[in-house]
Design an enzyme around this catalytic site. Structure first.
Site, PDB file in Angstrom:
ATOM      1  N   HIS A   1      -4.914 -11.986   7.197  1.00 31.57           N
ATOM      2  CA  HIS A   1      -4.084 -13.129   7.575  1.00 31.57           C
ATOM      3  C   HIS A   1      -4.943 -14.226   8.203  1.00 31.57           C
ATOM      4  O   HIS A   1      -4.710 -15.420   7.971  1.00 31.57           O
ATOM      5  CB  HIS A   1      -2.971 -12.706   8.537  1.00 31.57           C
ATOM      6  CG  HIS A   1      -1.911 -11.867   7.872  1.00 31.57           C
ATOM      7  ND1 HIS A   1      -1.153 -10.943   8.552  1.00 31.57           N
ATOM      8  CD2 HIS A   1      -1.507 -11.792   6.584  1.00 31.57           C
ATOM      9  CE1 HIS A   1      -0.309 -10.351   7.696  1.00 31.57           C
ATOM     10  NE2 HIS A   1      -0.514 -10.849   6.501  1.00 31.57           N
TER      11      HIS A   1
ATOM     12  N   LYS B   1      12.220  -5.705   2.910  1.00 32.48           N
ATOM     13  CA  LYS B   1      11.918  -6.888   3.731  1.00 32.48           C
ATOM     14  C   LYS B   1      12.218  -8.130   2.893  1.00 32.48           C
ATOM     15  O   LYS B   1      11.800  -8.217   1.736  1.00 32.48           O
ATOM     16  CB  LYS B   1      10.443  -6.921   4.130  1.00 32.48           C
ATOM     17  CG  LYS B   1      10.122  -6.068   5.341  1.00 32.48           C
ATOM     18  CD  LYS B   1       8.705  -6.343   5.819  1.00 32.48           C
ATOM     19  CE  LYS B   1       8.361  -5.517   7.032  1.00 32.48           C
ATOM     20  NZ  LYS B   1       6.949  -5.670   7.429  1.00 32.48           N
TER      21      LYS B   1
ATOM     22  N   ARG C   1       5.816   2.011  10.150  1.00 29.41           N
ATOM     23  CA  ARG C   1       5.692   1.047   9.045  1.00 29.41           C
ATOM     24  C   ARG C   1       4.478   0.139   9.230  1.00 29.41           C
ATOM     25  O   ARG C   1       3.940  -0.412   8.269  1.00 29.41           O
ATOM     26  CB  ARG C   1       6.996   0.245   8.917  1.00 29.41           C
ATOM     27  CG  ARG C   1       7.073  -0.573   7.645  1.00 29.41           C
ATOM     28  CD  ARG C   1       8.474  -1.056   7.330  1.00 29.41           C
ATOM     29  NE  ARG C   1       8.461  -1.879   6.138  1.00 29.41           N
ATOM     30  CZ  ARG C   1       9.526  -2.182   5.417  1.00 29.41           C
ATOM     31  NH1 ARG C   1      10.708  -1.738   5.759  1.00 29.41           N
ATOM     32  NH2 ARG C   1       9.425  -2.945   4.334  1.00 29.41           N
TER      33      ARG C   1
ATOM     34  N   ASN D   1       0.108  -2.409   7.368  1.00 32.43           N
ATOM     35  CA  ASN D   1      -0.655  -3.601   7.747  1.00 32.43           C
ATOM     36  C   ASN D   1      -2.163  -3.361   7.711  1.00 32.43           C
ATOM     37  O   ASN D   1      -2.944  -4.236   8.095  1.00 32.43           O
ATOM     38  CB  ASN D   1      -0.208  -4.015   9.155  1.00 32.43           C
ATOM     39  CG  ASN D   1      -0.201  -5.514   9.314  1.00 32.43           C
ATOM     40  OD1 ASN D   1       0.036  -6.243   8.366  1.00 32.43           O
ATOM     41  ND2 ASN D   1      -0.487  -5.975  10.527  1.00 32.43           N
TER      42      ASN D   1
ATOM     43  N   HIS E   1      -4.676  -6.100   6.967  1.00 35.47           N
ATOM     44  CA  HIS E   1      -3.980  -7.394   7.005  1.00 35.47           C
ATOM     45  C   HIS E   1      -4.319  -8.237   8.229  1.00 35.47           C
ATOM     46  O   HIS E   1      -4.055  -9.427   8.236  1.00 35.47           O
ATOM     47  CB  HIS E   1      -2.468  -7.186   6.911  1.00 35.47           C
ATOM     48  CG  HIS E   1      -2.013  -6.829   5.524  1.00 35.47           C
ATOM     49  ND1 HIS E   1      -2.427  -5.680   4.883  1.00 35.47           N
ATOM     50  CD2 HIS E   1      -1.206  -7.479   4.644  1.00 35.47           C
ATOM     51  CE1 HIS E   1      -1.879  -5.637   3.666  1.00 35.47           C
ATOM     52  NE2 HIS E   1      -1.145  -6.711   3.507  1.00 35.47           N
TER      53      HIS E   1
ATOM     54  N   ARG F   1      27.787 -12.864   3.773  1.00 37.68           N
ATOM     55  CA  ARG F   1      27.349 -11.728   4.622  1.00 37.68           C
ATOM     56  C   ARG F   1      26.724 -10.590   3.824  1.00 37.68           C
ATOM     57  O   ARG F   1      26.602  -9.475   4.313  1.00 37.68           O
ATOM     58  CB  ARG F   1      28.494 -11.205   5.487  1.00 37.68           C
ATOM     59  CG  ARG F   1      29.034 -12.268   6.412  1.00 37.68           C
ATOM     60  CD  ARG F   1      29.815 -11.682   7.559  1.00 37.68           C
ATOM     61  NE  ARG F   1      30.201 -12.749   8.460  1.00 37.68           N
ATOM     62  CZ  ARG F   1      31.293 -13.476   8.307  1.00 37.68           C
ATOM     63  NH1 ARG F   1      32.128 -13.229   7.315  1.00 37.68           N
ATOM     64  NH2 ARG F   1      31.555 -14.439   9.157  1.00 37.68           N
TER      65      ARG F   1
ATOM     66  N   HIS G   1      -4.174 -13.070  -1.916  1.00 35.92           N
ATOM     67  CA  HIS G   1      -3.815 -12.250  -0.757  1.00 35.92           C
ATOM     68  C   HIS G   1      -4.560 -10.916  -0.815  1.00 35.92           C
ATOM     69  O   HIS G   1      -5.110 -10.446   0.183  1.00 35.92           O
ATOM     70  CB  HIS G   1      -2.298 -12.040  -0.739  1.00 35.92           C
ATOM     71  CG  HIS G   1      -1.828 -11.110   0.324  1.00 35.92           C
ATOM     72  ND1 HIS G   1      -1.933 -11.393   1.673  1.00 35.92           N
ATOM     73  CD2 HIS G   1      -1.272  -9.869   0.240  1.00 35.92           C
ATOM     74  CE1 HIS G   1      -1.457 -10.375   2.370  1.00 35.92           C
ATOM     75  NE2 HIS G   1      -1.053  -9.440   1.526  1.00 35.92           N
TER      76      HIS G   1
ATOM     77  N   GLU H   1      10.536  -1.203  11.019  1.00 38.15           N
ATOM     78  CA  GLU H   1       9.236  -1.375  11.670  1.00 38.15           C
ATOM     79  C   GLU H   1       9.371  -1.370  13.194  1.00 38.15           C
ATOM     80  O   GLU H   1       8.809  -2.203  13.896  1.00 38.15           O
ATOM     81  CB  GLU H   1       8.591  -2.697  11.198  1.00 38.15           C
ATOM     82  CG  GLU H   1       7.078  -2.707  11.328  1.00 38.15           C
ATOM     83  CD  GLU H   1       6.447  -3.891  10.603  1.00 38.15           C
ATOM     84  OE1 GLU H   1       6.383  -3.842   9.369  1.00 38.15           O
ATOM     85  OE2 GLU H   1       6.040  -4.835  11.275  1.00 38.15           O
TER      86      GLU H   1
ATOM     87  N   LYS I   1       5.342   4.203  -0.312  1.00 38.20           N
ATOM     88  CA  LYS I   1       6.016   3.212   0.530  1.00 38.20           C
ATOM     89  C   LYS I   1       7.420   3.684   0.910  1.00 38.20           C
ATOM     90  O   LYS I   1       7.855   3.511   2.058  1.00 38.20           O
ATOM     91  CB  LYS I   1       6.074   1.852  -0.155  1.00 38.20           C
ATOM     92  CG  LYS I   1       6.692   0.821   0.773  1.00 38.20           C
ATOM     93  CD  LYS I   1       6.342  -0.578   0.481  1.00 38.20           C
ATOM     94  CE  LYS I   1       7.024  -1.497   1.489  1.00 38.20           C
ATOM     95  NZ  LYS I   1       6.905  -2.890   1.131  1.00 38.20           N
TER      96      LYS I   1
ATOM     97  N   GLU J   1      -3.690  -4.073  -2.855  1.00 40.28           N
ATOM     98  CA  GLU J   1      -2.580  -3.471  -2.079  1.00 40.28           C
ATOM     99  C   GLU J   1      -2.386  -2.016  -2.481  1.00 40.28           C
ATOM    100  O   GLU J   1      -2.026  -1.172  -1.653  1.00 40.28           O
ATOM    101  CB  GLU J   1      -1.277  -4.251  -2.260  1.00 40.28           C
ATOM    102  CG  GLU J   1      -1.225  -5.580  -1.514  1.00 40.28           C
ATOM    103  CD  GLU J   1      -0.971  -5.474   0.001  1.00 40.28           C
ATOM    104  OE1 GLU J   1      -0.737  -4.370   0.535  1.00 40.28           O
ATOM    105  OE2 GLU J   1      -1.028  -6.532   0.654  1.00 40.28           O
TER     106      GLU J   1
HETATM  107  N1  GLY Z   1       4.643  -5.261   3.058  1.00 41.72           N
HETATM  108  C1  GLY Z   1       4.708  -4.491   4.213  1.00 41.72           C
HETATM  109  C2  GLY Z   1       6.075  -3.925   4.474  1.00 41.72           C
HETATM  110  O1  GLY Z   1       6.930  -3.941   3.611  1.00 41.72           O
HETATM  111  O2  GLY Z   1       6.289  -3.447   5.557  1.00 41.72           O
END
Ligand code: GLY
Length: 376
Positions: A259, A149, A248, A252, A255, A127, A272, A243, A233, A191
């Site tokens: 994508h 993430k 957040r 994107n 992106h 957990r 990428h 998000e 960030k 990025e």
């Molecule tokens: N890479 C985008 C985020 O962490 O939300």
């Protein structure tokens, strides 16, 4: 060069440090002894991939053992295929067989794949046990190592199963970036440029001034851009950790098309970041058409991307195919494709665009920029 230290403060989470500099990996063990979440642990499992193993694993293991940790390691194959439930299952079993407990620590030593896999497995093993990110690519230093993430892929799509789990500590040793090839280097720069465009004039014009030094990997410029991206960030994630508040999503930018390019051209055909840079160019074009961005903004962004070694992609596709690919993106909602668009540097909107407008804009964009493609 002095090491830089940033404290990431996200509501509802323990604060964590990000240390950026040359040779910081050699002090990893001492840094973990100074971090409240990892100080008292006895066991550490380092997860890395087969490429990073040979370059930086011995140094990381030595640093941990010198600080008195019982350190084991697990090497997964390099590449996106390791972000799978099968490999995650192997990692969980390895965690159990080396005897990790609730007070053990996982260190993710590598790029985004290792960071996501190690973060996901650590955040679910018993957990949840602490994970430390030790990114070794520019892309992971400026983006995925911060913000929490984690994910693995399913056949149905990328990053379909995952968690939000902030790291206990981030160790960003910029000396490890010297072994990146140019494709990976410019991938990270894309990025970083994305962050600068979304953030502010100050960051954007600093990056424009420093573009040559960044392309040439001058350590001061590299450490500073990583710092700026982490601060940016961390601020976004502090406002919208999961998000769910429409903030957040700004990350994107570029992106939506990126994508689709990765899907249609095949993952790995372009980096990428190269796909994101193309997506930023298209989003800027769309911003001029739909929300009144000035041509100066579009040109300034284009000049920055060029200076960073990110020319227009030598790629086009049928706009209908691109639209279908965009609609399969897990971030599409209510049938319309949503783009992060820029009114100017530092001023973004999330805009749902009608299919007809997307098709028209794609055709217009490819025709207007045809001469630029294939010049690299
Ligand atoms: N890479 C985008 C985020 O962490 O939300």
């Amino acid at each position: 060069m002095q090491n830089l230290r940033i404290v990431v403060s996200i509501p509802g989470e323990a604060d964590y440090d990000v240390r950026i500099g040359q040779e910081v990996l050699a002090g990893l063990g001492e840094q973990l002894r100074a971090c409240p979440a990892t100080a008292k642990a006895s066991q550490v499992l380092v997860i890395t991939d087969a490429n990073v193993e040979r370059l930086y694993l011995p140094q990381a293991m030595e640093a941990l053992r010198n600080a008195g940790y019982e350190a084991a390691n697990l090497v997964v194959p390099a590449g996106e295929d390791s972000k799978s439930l099968d490999v995650a299952g192997e990692v969980w079993n390895a965690m159990a067989s080396v005897g990790l407990t609730r007070d053990s620590v996982v260190v993710a030593l590598g790029g985004g794949v290792v960071g996501d896999l190690a973060g996901f497995t650590a955040s679910t093993f018993m957990r949840g046990i602490p994970v430390v990110q030790a990114p070794t690519t520019l892309l992971s230093m400026v983006d995925s190592s911060v913000g929490g993430k984690t994910a693995v892929n399913l056949e149905a799509g990328k990053n379909m199963v995952g968690t939000f789990c902030q790291p206990a500590y981030v160790c960003a040793d910029i000396s490890t970036l010297n072994t990146l090839d140019e494709r990976e280097w410019t991938c990270g720069l894309a990025e970083a440029a994305k962050s600068a465009v979304i953030d502010s004039d100050e960051f954007f014009f600093w990056m424009t001034d420093q573009a040559q030094d960044l392309f040439a990997r001058k350590p001061e410029a590299v450490a500073e851009v990583v710092k700026r991206c982490v601060v940016f960030k961390a601020g976004v994630v502090a406002e919208d950790k999961t998000e769910s508040k429409g903030v957040r999503e700004c990350l994107n930018y570029g992106h939506t098309l990126a994508h689709a390019i990765e899907t249609l051209a095949g993952y790995g055909t372009f980096s990428h970041g190269a796909a994101v840079a193309e997506g930023m160019r298209f989003a800027a074009y769309l911003s001029e058409r739909l929300i009144g961005a000035e041509p100066d903004f579009v040109q300034a962004q284009s000049a920055l991307l060029n200076a960073l070694g990110l020319p227009y992609l030598d790629w086009t596709a049928d706009p209908h195919d691109i639209l279908v690919a965009m609609k399969h993106d897990k971030k599409a909602r209510a049938g319309k494709v949503r783009f992060v668009l820029m009114r100017d540097v530092g001023a973004w909107d999330l805009v749902a665009v009608d299919d007809a407008d997307v098709l028209d804009a794609l055709a217009g964009y490819f025709s207007q920029t045809a001469d630029e493609r294939g010049r690299a």
